[in-house]
Design a protein around this motif. Structure first.
Motif, short mmCIF file in Angstrom:
data_model
loop_
_atom_site.label_atom_id
_atom_site.label_comp_id
_atom_site.label_asym_id
_atom_site.label_seq_id
_atom_site.Cartn_x
_atom_site.Cartn_y
_atom_site.Cartn_z
N LEU A 78 0.87 -1.17 0.00
CA LEU A 78 0.00 0.00 0.00
C LEU A 78 0.90 1.22 0.00
CD1 LEU A 78 -1.36 -2.33 2.04
CD2 LEU A 78 -3.21 -0.66 2.05
N SER A 79 0.91 1.95 -1.11
CA SER A 79 1.85 3.04 -1.30
C SER A 79 1.11 4.35 -1.52
CB SER A 79 2.77 2.77 -2.50
OG SER A 79 3.47 1.55 -2.33
N PRO A 80 1.71 5.47 -1.08
CA PRO A 80 1.06 6.77 -1.25
C PRO A 80 1.25 7.36 -2.64
CG PRO A 80 3.13 7.04 -0.10
CD PRO A 80 2.95 5.57 -0.29
N SER A 81 2.14 6.77 -3.47
CA SER A 81 2.38 7.29 -4.81
C SER A 81 2.84 6.15 -5.71
CB SER A 81 3.43 8.40 -4.78
OG SER A 81 4.66 7.93 -4.25
N THR A 82 2.67 6.35 -7.01
CA THR A 82 2.99 5.28 -7.96
C THR A 82 4.49 5.13 -8.19
OG1 THR A 82 2.79 6.79 -9.85
CG2 THR A 82 0.80 5.63 -9.14
N ASP A 83 5.29 6.12 -7.86
CA ASP A 83 6.73 6.03 -8.14
C ASP A 83 7.42 5.00 -7.26
OD1 ASP A 83 6.17 8.05 -6.04
OD2 ASP A 83 8.35 8.12 -5.90
N ARG A 84 6.74 4.53 -6.22
CA ARG A 84 7.34 3.53 -5.35
C ARG A 84 7.10 2.10 -5.84
NH1 ARG A 84 6.96 5.95 0.80
NH2 ARG A 84 7.27 8.13 0.21
N LEU A 85 6.36 1.95 -6.94
CA LEU A 85 6.09 0.62 -7.51
C LEU A 85 6.95 0.44 -8.75
CD1 LEU A 85 2.19 0.58 -7.19
CD2 LEU A 85 3.88 -0.33 -5.59
N ASP A 86 8.25 0.26 -8.55
CA ASP A 86 9.16 0.20 -9.69
C ASP A 86 9.10 -1.12 -10.43
OD1 ASP A 86 10.30 -1.38 -7.79
OD2 ASP A 86 12.20 -0.30 -7.67
N ASP A 87 8.30 -2.09 -9.93
CA ASP A 87 8.17 -3.37 -10.63
C ASP A 87 6.96 -3.40 -11.56
OD1 ASP A 87 6.44 -3.23 -8.49
OD2 ASP A 87 6.46 -5.38 -8.12
N LEU A 88 6.26 -2.27 -11.71
CA LEU A 88 5.14 -2.17 -12.63
C LEU A 88 5.49 -1.16 -13.71
CD1 LEU A 88 1.97 -2.10 -10.34
CD2 LEU A 88 2.88 -4.01 -11.66
N PRO A 89 5.90 -1.62 -14.89
CA PRO A 89 6.27 -0.68 -15.95
C PRO A 89 5.06 0.05 -16.50
CG PRO A 89 6.27 -2.92 -16.79
CD PRO A 89 6.05 -3.03 -15.31
N GLY A 90 5.31 1.24 -17.04
CA GLY A 90 4.25 2.00 -17.70
C GLY A 90 3.42 2.87 -16.80
N LEU A 91 3.84 3.09 -15.55
CA LEU A 91 3.08 3.94 -14.64
C LEU A 91 3.64 5.36 -14.64
CD1 LEU A 91 2.47 1.82 -11.41
CD2 LEU A 91 0.82 2.45 -13.16
N PRO A 92 2.79 6.39 -14.87
CA PRO A 92 3.24 7.75 -14.65
C PRO A 92 3.40 8.00 -13.16
CG PRO A 92 0.90 7.72 -15.13
CD PRO A 92 1.38 6.32 -15.31
N PHE A 93 4.32 8.86 -12.77
CA PHE A 93 4.55 9.14 -11.35
C PHE A 93 3.49 10.12 -10.86
CE2 PHE A 93 9.36 8.26 -11.99
CZ PHE A 93 9.07 6.93 -12.10
N GLU A 94 2.59 9.61 -10.02
CA GLU A 94 1.50 10.42 -9.49
C GLU A 94 1.39 10.20 -7.98
OE1 GLU A 94 -0.23 12.50 -11.23
OE2 GLU A 94 0.06 11.88 -13.32
N ASN A 95 1.00 11.24 -7.26
CA ASN A 95 0.75 11.13 -5.82
C ASN A 95 -0.66 10.59 -5.60
OD1 ASN A 95 3.26 12.12 -4.86
ND2 ASN A 95 2.60 14.21 -5.30
N VAL A 96 -0.79 9.30 -5.88
CA VAL A 96 -2.08 8.62 -5.79
C VAL A 96 -1.90 7.35 -4.98
CG1 VAL A 96 -3.90 7.45 -7.09
CG2 VAL A 96 -2.87 9.54 -7.99
N GLY A 97 -2.79 7.12 -4.03
CA GLY A 97 -2.73 5.90 -3.25
C GLY A 97 -2.88 4.67 -4.13
N THR A 98 -1.98 3.70 -3.95
CA THR A 98 -1.94 2.53 -4.82
C THR A 98 -1.86 1.26 -3.99
OG1 THR A 98 -0.71 3.82 -6.46
CG2 THR A 98 -0.72 1.44 -6.73
N THR A 99 -2.68 0.28 -4.34
CA THR A 99 -2.65 -1.03 -3.70
C THR A 99 -2.27 -2.07 -4.74
OG1 THR A 99 -4.41 -0.39 -2.16
CG2 THR A 99 -3.95 -2.75 -2.39
#
Length: 315
Positions: A79-100
């Motif tokens: 459970l991350s507060p932003s998409t930039d912390r999910l470096d194992d998922l290619p194709g994600l723009p870096f956004e300050n969005v909660g991600t599960t």
């Protein structure tokens, strides 16, 4: 709050950072099991809207059924507060969005003979974004989320101690954008590995990837490529790799072409007990199917680690 000599406001703010983590591991003669948790809380004294949480949990299990057969399984939840912390998922723009993100996989490794090895894996992924985030309001399908199921089989044969060859095939079913996009991806590739010297290994592979979008009937096909160079000198390890294939997009396009180049370095010191390691990854993602905003992403990821072993591990 106070004012500086230039007239710009300065904010004084206390920030508390808590980083709890723990891990339990069991190593038996045939079974290995570990479960771990790590979390990060950045709490702001007055600006609660800046408070950030990052939590990760994982479970790993391995069973050595026979000297030639091993089963493995693992799962993770983040459970991350932003998409930039999910470096194992290619194709994600870096956004300050909660991600599960939930990831589960299992499979086996089997050696039919002394020269051959084969493996099979199943992988399930589920990704969800906080649709109520102010960052996403009014931006359409910039982040959609979804789920995927993938199966992979591979085989490798060692002709000599320096030369081996093999191949792999994978089939993936993905549903994104609230099941609107139904994707099927097949990928077949042949691999060749050559150990040039005692310290240098080169690996290359080429094949074809095939994509079909069930909702529109669109199809795509293109090359699937892999390359890797590993070299060590004076205990320093250097690894450079490149990969190109089709991957499900959890964003705007259903599926993207993923091109990835990465390099890593590990330098030991203190008689091998300490080490410094770091890596750099570049990704280029381009949507293959037009759905909503067509956005091309170029992203860079870096990481670094400084570690020291107090005692040698015995398993």
């Amino acid at each position: 709050m106070c004012s500086s000599d230039l007239g710009d406001p300065q904010l004084d703010q206390w920030v508390g950072v808590v980083n709890p983590r723990g891990e339990f591991a069991f190593n038996g003669r045939r079974n290995r099991f570990s479960i771990g948790y790590s979390g990060t809380l950045e709490a702001y004294e007055r600006y609660e809207e800046l408070t950030r949480y990052d939590q990760r949990g994982r479970l790993i299990f391995r069973h050595q059924a026979t000297p030639r057969l091993q089963f493995r399984a693992q799962s993770s939840l983040s459970l991350s507060p932003s998409t930039d912390r999910l470096d194992d998922l290619p194709g994600l723009p870096f956004e300050n969005v909660g991600t599960t993100q939930y990831d589960a996989r299992g499979g086996f490794d089997y050696a039919p003979t002394r020269r051959s090895t084969m493996a099979a894996d199943y992988n399930f992924q589920w990704v969800d974004f906080d649709r109520n985030s102010p960052t996403l309001i009014g931006r359409g399908g910039i982040l959609n989320g979804g789920r995927s199921h993938a199966g992979t089989g591979s085989y490798r044969y060692a002709f000599t101690s320096r030369l081996s060859a093999g191949g792999a095939y994978s089939y993936r079913r993905a549903a994104t954008d609230g099941d609107v996009q139904q994707i099927r991806v097949q990928d077949g590739i042949g691999m060749l590995t050559v150990r040039l010297t005692e310290h240098t290994t080169v690996e290359g592979g080429a094949g074809m990837a095939y994509l079909k979008v069930l909702s529109t009937g669109e199809t795509r096909q293109g090359p699937s490529l892999r390359g890797r160079l590993a070299h060590s000198f004076d205990r320093v390890q250097v690894d450079v790799a490149y990969e190109r294939t089709y991957v499900p997009s959890w964003t705007f396009g259903g599926t993207t072409t993923n091109e990835e180049a990465r390099t890593s370095v590990r330098v030991p010191f203190a008689r091998g007990r300490g080490f410094v390691s770091g890596g750099l990854t570049y990704r280029h993602n381009e949507p293959l199917v037009r759905s909503g905003d067509r956005i091309v992403l170029d992203s860079w990821h870096t990481n670094g680690t400084l570690g020291y072993e107090i005692g040698r591990a015995h398993v």
